[in-house]
Motif scaffolding. Structure first.
Motif, PDB file in Angstrom:
ATOM      1  N   THR A  20       0.829  -1.205   0.000  1.00  0.00           N
ATOM      2  CA  THR A  20       0.000   0.000   0.000  1.00  0.00           C
ATOM      3  C   THR A  20       0.862   1.253   0.000  1.00  0.00           C
ATOM      4  OG1 THR A  20      -1.738  -1.184   1.192  1.00  0.00           O
ATOM      5  CG2 THR A  20      -1.822   1.220   1.259  1.00  0.00           C
ATOM      6  N   GLN A  21       1.921   1.252   0.810  1.00  0.00           N
ATOM      7  CA  GLN A  21       2.807   2.414   0.844  1.00  0.00           C
ATOM      8  C   GLN A  21       3.462   2.645  -0.518  1.00  0.00           C
ATOM      9  OE1 GLN A  21       5.262   3.227   4.272  1.00  0.00           O
ATOM     10  NE2 GLN A  21       4.251   1.559   5.392  1.00  0.00           N
ATOM     11  N   GLU A  80       2.252   1.889  -3.438  1.00  0.00           N
ATOM     12  CA  GLU A  80       1.222   2.449  -4.325  1.00  0.00           C
ATOM     13  C   GLU A  80       1.019   3.936  -4.035  1.00  0.00           C
ATOM     14  OE1 GLU A  80      -1.428   2.283  -7.475  1.00  0.00           O
ATOM     15  OE2 GLU A  80      -0.035   0.736  -6.802  1.00  0.00           O
ATOM     16  N   CYS A  81       0.996   4.315  -2.771  1.00  0.00           N
ATOM     17  CA  CYS A  81       0.830   5.727  -2.392  1.00  0.00           C
ATOM     18  C   CYS A  81       2.025   6.567  -2.838  1.00  0.00           C
ATOM     19  CB  CYS A  81       0.635   5.843  -0.887  1.00  0.00           C
ATOM     20  SG  CYS A  81      -0.928   5.179  -0.289  1.00  0.00           S
ATOM     21  N   ARG A  82       3.231   5.988  -2.765  1.00  0.00           N
ATOM     22  CA  ARG A  82       4.437   6.732  -3.167  1.00  0.00           C
ATOM     23  C   ARG A  82       4.414   7.096  -4.651  1.00  0.00           C
ATOM     24  NH1 ARG A  82       7.107   3.559   0.907  1.00  0.00           N
ATOM     25  NH2 ARG A  82       7.488   1.859  -0.559  1.00  0.00           N
ATOM     26  N   ASN A 119       2.114   8.586  -6.149  1.00  0.00           N
ATOM     27  CA  ASN A 119       1.524   9.926  -6.230  1.00  0.00           C
ATOM     28  C   ASN A 119       2.178  10.919  -5.294  1.00  0.00           C
ATOM     29  OD1 ASN A 119      -1.106   7.881  -6.408  1.00  0.00           O
ATOM     30  ND2 ASN A 119      -0.910   9.358  -8.058  1.00  0.00           N
ATOM     31  N   SER A 120       2.708  10.412  -4.181  1.00  0.00           N
ATOM     32  CA  SER A 120       3.251  11.313  -3.176  1.00  0.00           C
ATOM     33  C   SER A 120       4.367  10.616  -2.393  1.00  0.00           C
ATOM     34  CB  SER A 120       2.143  11.761  -2.218  1.00  0.00           C
ATOM     35  OG  SER A 120       2.664  12.607  -1.227  1.00  0.00           O
ATOM     36  N   VAL A 136       2.229   6.341   5.859  1.00  0.00           N
ATOM     37  CA  VAL A 136       0.872   6.148   5.372  1.00  0.00           C
ATOM     38  C   VAL A 136       0.166   5.290   6.415  1.00  0.00           C
ATOM     39  CG1 VAL A 136      -0.560   5.158   3.555  1.00  0.00           C
ATOM     40  CG2 VAL A 136       1.594   6.290   2.970  1.00  0.00           C
TER      41      VAL A 136
END
Length: 85
Positions: free
Chosen positions: A43-44, A46-48, A50-51, A59
């Motif tokens: 999940t982290q 995937e978030c990285r 975009n940000s 996260v």
């Protein structure tokens, strides 16, 4: 520092669960603080996309049932920013 406790996961059965606070003395505007579950590495990653986040950030996951508490935290932060707390 003056933290206003807003709420804890309404389905908790222990004291180690998602929660929210507002730092009402933070200037120029108050901060909202969350305690939650650290997101797994997938999940982290995937978030990285975009940000990207440095080691000083994380996260976290907040359960759906915390929506009302998160709204209350946002409202309290707005009130603190307006000097009403």
């Amino acid at each position: 520092m003056a933290l206003l406790f807003v709420g804890i996961d309404p389905e908790t059965k222990t004291d180690q669960c998602p929660a929210a606070w507002v730092d009402v003395e933070m200037k120029p505007e108050p901060d909202i603080l969350f305690q939650g579950w650290l997101a797994d590495e997938e999940t982290q990653a995937e978030c990285r996309k975009n940000s990207p986040h440095p080691d000083t950030e994380a996260v976290i996951r907040m359960p759906y049932r915390m929506i009302d508490i998160i709204r209350k935290a946002c409202d309290a932060a707005e009130q603190a920013a307006a000097g009403k707390l």
